[in-house]
Scaffold this active site. Structure first.
Site, short mmCIF file in Angstrom:
data_model
loop_
_atom_site.label_atom_id
_atom_site.label_comp_id
_atom_site.label_asym_id
_atom_site.label_seq_id
_atom_site.Cartn_x
_atom_site.Cartn_y
_atom_site.Cartn_z
N GLN A 40 -15.31 -22.04 -17.26
CA GLN A 40 -16.05 -20.77 -17.26
C GLN A 40 -15.32 -19.66 -16.49
O GLN A 40 -15.79 -18.54 -16.45
CB GLN A 40 -17.45 -20.98 -16.70
CG GLN A 40 -18.30 -21.82 -17.63
CD GLN A 40 -19.69 -22.04 -17.09
OE1 GLN A 40 -19.98 -21.75 -15.93
NE2 GLN A 40 -20.56 -22.57 -17.92
N ASN A 41 -14.17 -19.97 -15.89
CA ASN A 41 -13.40 -18.94 -15.23
C ASN A 41 -12.81 -18.03 -16.30
O ASN A 41 -12.34 -18.49 -17.33
CB ASN A 41 -12.28 -19.56 -14.37
CG ASN A 41 -11.63 -18.55 -13.46
OD1 ASN A 41 -11.00 -17.61 -13.91
ND2 ASN A 41 -11.81 -18.75 -12.17
N HIS A 42 -12.84 -16.73 -16.06
CA HIS A 42 -12.39 -15.76 -17.06
C HIS A 42 -10.88 -15.53 -17.08
O HIS A 42 -10.39 -14.75 -17.90
CB HIS A 42 -13.09 -14.41 -16.83
CG HIS A 42 -14.51 -14.40 -17.25
ND1 HIS A 42 -15.45 -13.54 -16.71
CD2 HIS A 42 -15.18 -15.15 -18.15
CE1 HIS A 42 -16.63 -13.75 -17.27
NE2 HIS A 42 -16.50 -14.73 -18.14
N THR A 142 -12.04 -13.45 -11.22
CA THR A 142 -12.31 -14.02 -12.55
C THR A 142 -13.27 -15.21 -12.45
O THR A 142 -13.65 -15.79 -13.46
CB THR A 142 -11.01 -14.49 -13.23
OG1 THR A 142 -10.36 -15.45 -12.38
CG2 THR A 142 -10.09 -13.32 -13.51
#
Length: 182
Positions: A40-42, A142
């Site tokens: 889920q880190n951008h 992020t």
């Protein structure tokens, strides 16, 4: 008391122009031995939006391929902390942190032009990276924990720093930058 955790080695090359400095890898990243390993880190999604790769989803390729792709774009990744103690993945839980030796960057990345801190915890150490005499930027984190910034807003800030440092050729429309120059 938690046992000390050790960071990942720098992901850089002699061609690295812009270095992204995070704080310290999260649990998922340490377990996978990959930068920005939490799905889920951008981070990887932002890079793919800045540098579209056709129909290829870089997040679905091997870490080796993503790393080579990132390096081919003259980007590098490292963290401000070499080691720390931490329960979970939140920066607020970091204790007894040991800073990385940023003086190594001149040797590892002779073409380095700028440093961008990924989030507030990393940027707390900007006074150390500014000693290198390069522009230093503060980017929105992020991390999925940074829910106050939408993906689009994060992307605009990241794209602007990449454009300023010659890593993107075509400017995007609009965008705000939360940056400092050193």
């Amino acid at each position: 008391m938690t046992s000390p955790l050790t960071a990942l080695p720098p992901l850089v090359s002699s061609r690295t122009k812009l270095l992204i400095l995070g704080s310290f890898p999260g649990v998922a990243s340490l377990k996978a031995q990959q930068y920005y390993g939490h799905p889920q880190n951008h981070f990887w999604r932002i890079l793919q939006a800045i540098w579209p790769s056709g129909h290829l989803d870089m997040r679905a390729t091997s870490y080796q391929n993503r790393s080579e792709w990132l390096l081919s774009k003259q980007l590098g990744v490292w963290d401000v902390y070499a080691a720390c103690e931490r329960e979970g993945s939140l920066d607020s839980n970091i204790r007894n942190a040991v800073l990385n030796d940023f003086s190594l960057l001149k040797e590892l990345c002779p073409g380095l032009q700028a440093i961008a801190h990924n989030g507030g915890e990393s940027f707390r150490h900007a006074k150390h990276t500014m000693l290198l005499g390069l522009p230093v930027y503060k980017l929105p984190s992020t991390s999925p924990a940074n829910a106050s910034w939408s993906f689009e807003r994060k992307l605009a800030a990241w794209r602007e720093v990449f454009e300023r440092n010659g890593l993107v050729q075509e400017p995007a429309a609009g965008g705000a930058l939360d940056a400092s120059s050193g």
